[in-house]
Design an enzyme around this catalytic site. Structure first.
Site, PDB file in Angstrom:
ATOM      1  N   GLN A  38      -3.362  -3.194  -9.798  1.00 63.18           N
ATOM      2  CA  GLN A  38      -3.123  -4.614  -9.570  1.00 63.18           C
ATOM      3  C   GLN A  38      -3.817  -5.488 -10.606  1.00 63.18           C
ATOM      4  O   GLN A  38      -4.735  -5.054 -11.293  1.00 63.18           O
ATOM      5  CB  GLN A  38      -3.603  -4.995  -8.169  1.00 63.18           C
ATOM      6  CG  GLN A  38      -5.031  -4.582  -7.879  1.00 63.18           C
ATOM      7  CD  GLN A  38      -5.281  -4.277  -6.426  1.00 63.18           C
ATOM      8  OE1 GLN A  38      -4.588  -4.771  -5.541  1.00 63.18           O
ATOM      9  NE2 GLN A  38      -6.282  -3.466  -6.143  1.00 63.18           N
ATOM     10  N   THR A  69      -3.941  -6.040   1.754  1.00 62.43           N
ATOM     11  CA  THR A  69      -3.197  -7.162   1.211  1.00 62.43           C
ATOM     12  C   THR A  69      -1.965  -7.372   2.091  1.00 62.43           C
ATOM     13  O   THR A  69      -1.748  -6.654   3.070  1.00 62.43           O
ATOM     14  CB  THR A  69      -2.759  -6.873  -0.232  1.00 62.43           C
ATOM     15  OG1 THR A  69      -1.970  -5.666  -0.240  1.00 62.43           O
ATOM     16  CG2 THR A  69      -3.961  -6.668  -1.139  1.00 62.43           C
ATOM     17  N   ASP A  70      -1.133  -8.335   1.760  1.00 61.83           N
ATOM     18  CA  ASP A  70       0.107  -8.536   2.508  1.00 61.83           C
ATOM     19  C   ASP A  70       1.079  -7.393   2.207  1.00 61.83           C
ATOM     20  O   ASP A  70       0.864  -6.622   1.259  1.00 61.83           O
ATOM     21  CB  ASP A  70       0.704  -9.896   2.146  1.00 61.83           C
ATOM     22  CG  ASP A  70      -0.116 -11.034   2.746  1.00 61.83           C
ATOM     23  OD1 ASP A  70      -0.087 -11.180   3.973  1.00 61.83           O
ATOM     24  OD2 ASP A  70      -0.792 -11.762   1.987  1.00 61.83           O
ATOM     25  N   ASP A  74      -5.802   6.951  -1.365  1.00 65.16           N
ATOM     26  CA  ASP A  74      -4.732   6.209  -0.718  1.00 65.16           C
ATOM     27  C   ASP A  74      -4.984   6.244   0.793  1.00 65.16           C
ATOM     28  O   ASP A  74      -5.065   7.314   1.398  1.00 65.16           O
ATOM     29  CB  ASP A  74      -3.396   6.854  -1.059  1.00 65.16           C
ATOM     30  CG  ASP A  74      -2.223   6.115  -0.454  1.00 65.16           C
ATOM     31  OD1 ASP A  74      -2.080   6.137   0.785  1.00 65.16           O
ATOM     32  OD2 ASP A  74      -1.437   5.526  -1.213  1.00 65.16           O
ATOM     33  N   GLY A  75      -5.107   5.075   1.410  1.00 64.03           N
ATOM     34  CA  GLY A  75      -5.429   5.010   2.827  1.00 64.03           C
ATOM     35  C   GLY A  75      -4.385   5.655   3.716  1.00 64.03           C
ATOM     36  O   GLY A  75      -4.721   6.294   4.721  1.00 64.03           O
ATOM     37  N   GLU A  83     -10.638   3.121   0.016  1.00 64.07           N
ATOM     38  CA  GLU A  83     -10.115   2.075  -0.870  1.00 64.07           C
ATOM     39  C   GLU A  83      -9.361   2.745  -2.015  1.00 64.07           C
ATOM     40  O   GLU A  83      -9.869   3.687  -2.626  1.00 64.07           O
ATOM     41  CB  GLU A  83     -11.271   1.219  -1.390  1.00 64.07           C
ATOM     42  CG  GLU A  83     -10.950   0.324  -2.572  1.00 64.07           C
ATOM     43  CD  GLU A  83      -9.862  -0.697  -2.288  1.00 64.07           C
ATOM     44  OE1 GLU A  83      -8.922  -0.800  -3.103  1.00 64.07           O
ATOM     45  OE2 GLU A  83      -9.946  -1.385  -1.247  1.00 64.07           O
ATOM     46  N   ASP A 105     -13.876  -5.426  -1.147  1.00 67.99           N
ATOM     47  CA  ASP A 105     -15.004  -6.337  -1.368  1.00 67.99           C
ATOM     48  C   ASP A 105     -16.212  -5.954  -0.520  1.00 67.99           C
ATOM     49  O   ASP A 105     -17.308  -6.462  -0.727  1.00 67.99           O
ATOM     50  CB  ASP A 105     -14.597  -7.778  -1.080  1.00 67.99           C
ATOM     51  CG  ASP A 105     -14.080  -7.972   0.341  1.00 67.99           C
ATOM     52  OD1 ASP A 105     -14.889  -7.857   1.281  1.00 67.99           O
ATOM     53  OD2 ASP A 105     -12.880  -8.253   0.515  1.00 67.99           O
ATOM     54  N   PRO A 145       1.083  -2.180  -3.419  1.00 67.90           N
ATOM     55  CA  PRO A 145       0.366  -1.032  -2.852  1.00 67.90           C
ATOM     56  C   PRO A 145       0.080  -1.169  -1.361  1.00 67.90           C
ATOM     57  O   PRO A 145      -0.082  -0.177  -0.657  1.00 67.90           O
ATOM     58  CB  PRO A 145      -0.941  -1.000  -3.655  1.00 67.90           C
ATOM     59  CG  PRO A 145      -0.653  -1.736  -4.907  1.00 67.90           C
ATOM     60  CD  PRO A 145       0.347  -2.793  -4.541  1.00 67.90           C
ATOM     61  N   ASP A 174      -8.017  -3.614   6.342  1.00 62.82           N
ATOM     62  CA  ASP A 174      -8.238  -4.834   5.556  1.00 62.82           C
ATOM     63  C   ASP A 174      -7.346  -4.752   4.329  1.00 62.82           C
ATOM     64  O   ASP A 174      -7.794  -4.408   3.237  1.00 62.82           O
ATOM     65  CB  ASP A 174      -9.710  -4.942   5.173  1.00 62.82           C
ATOM     66  CG  ASP A 174     -10.036  -6.244   4.466  1.00 62.82           C
ATOM     67  OD1 ASP A 174      -9.165  -7.128   4.413  1.00 62.82           O
ATOM     68  OD2 ASP A 174     -11.164  -6.377   3.959  1.00 62.82           O
TER      69      ASP A 174
END
Length: 289
Positions: free
Chosen positions: A33, A160-161, A140-141, A108, A88, A165, A158
């Site tokens: 990203q 992203t939209d 990869d989760g 992550e 984060d 990914p 947690d």
């Protein structure tokens, strides 16, 4: 300095959010990203991935407290916790405030996000990297929950939209894999966007939860960074009683945990499940699908 520079977020069709930029602290394209970290006079440090705001030092405490303390205190005896995403490490920081947690595993996909977060967000995540209970896995989760033989009391996504990914973390296949690695009575919480502007994101998740879990719902938090009103946090478990924990019990657990919070309180916890009508309607529609 980057005087006059602005960053525009165009996540929502028909709406544009503009951030004034005082200074660009970090900018790079990782394997997964585009990443930029800059300072804003209102929100402090602002992290954007692929042009979408992820976290700010100004209001990160709201999202991280509500995503972590609500499921952990509702559960009441969480020992093994899993975070998918959350590079984060703000959510890990909040979760690890609970001494009862024996191990917190964070999966992550992008180690670059963790590396720069460790450097730039130390004001809220420094304690994470010094805690022996913190187990960071770069993977990869979706693959992790599909393959792991470990079991968890609480799983927090947690993400992203649902684009790029992060899209796989909103699929029924992923939610089934999470269900497989939850202990009996365990709970899954997810970030499900701002229903006023992202109605389908919440609706689709509730539909998929309902096909797998006995109790599919959501709770809300008001987070200034995520423009558009209440943010919905998805809730899925086979123990419907977890949404109904009494205020007295929550107060006892909160006091025993010795938490120092800026947004979360036991009263806010209870109230967060009292959904505004238009959000409740989305949840009910998803349950009926």
């Amino acid at each position: 300095m980057s005087q006059g520079l602005v960053f525009n977020e165009t996540l929502y069709p028909g709406v544009e959010v503009k951030y004034e930029c005082d200074n660009i602290l970090f900018q790079d394209r990782s394997e997964h990203q585009d990443l930029v970290l800059f300072t804003n006079p209102v929100f402090g440090k602002v992290l954007m991935l692929d042009g979408v705001t992820q976290v700010t030092t100004g209001d990160e405490f709201i999202y991280h407290e509500m995503m972590s303390h609500v499921p952990i205190l509702a559960h009441g005896d969480a020992r093994e916790v899993l975070i998918i995403g959350g590079g984060d490490c703000g959510m890990a920081e909040e979760a690890l405030k609970h001494a009862s947690i024996e191990r917190l595993t964070q999966v992550e996909i992008d180690d670059a996000v963790v590396s720069f977060s460790k450097e730039h967000f130390g004001d809220f995540n420094a304690a994470v990297f010094e805690d022996d209970r913190f187990d960071l896995v770069i993977d990869d989760g979706a693959r992790f929950v599909a393959e792991t033989d470990r079991r968890f009391d609480v799983v927090m996504v947690d993400s992203t939209d649902p684009m790029g990914p992060g899209a796989v973390l909103f699929t029924e296949e992923f939610y089934r894999a999470v269900h497989r690695c939850l202990k009996p009575g365990g709970v899954l919480v997810t970030q499900n966007g701002v229903p006023f502007l992202q109605r389908d994101e919440l609706l689709d998740s509730i539909r998929r939860f309902s096909a797998i879990y006995a109790d599919a719902s959501a709770y809300v938090a008001a987070i200034p960074t995520y423009f558009g009103g209440h943010m919905a946090l998805g809730w899925a478990t086979d123990n419907a009683e977890l949404r109904k924990v009494s205020l007295e019990t929550l107060e006892q657990r909160f006091e025993a945990a010795g938490l120092d919070t800026r947004y979360y309180t036991p009263e806010v916890h209870r109230a967060a499940f009292a959904l505004p009508r238009f959000i409740r309607d989305i949840v009910e529609e998803g349950r009926k699908a």
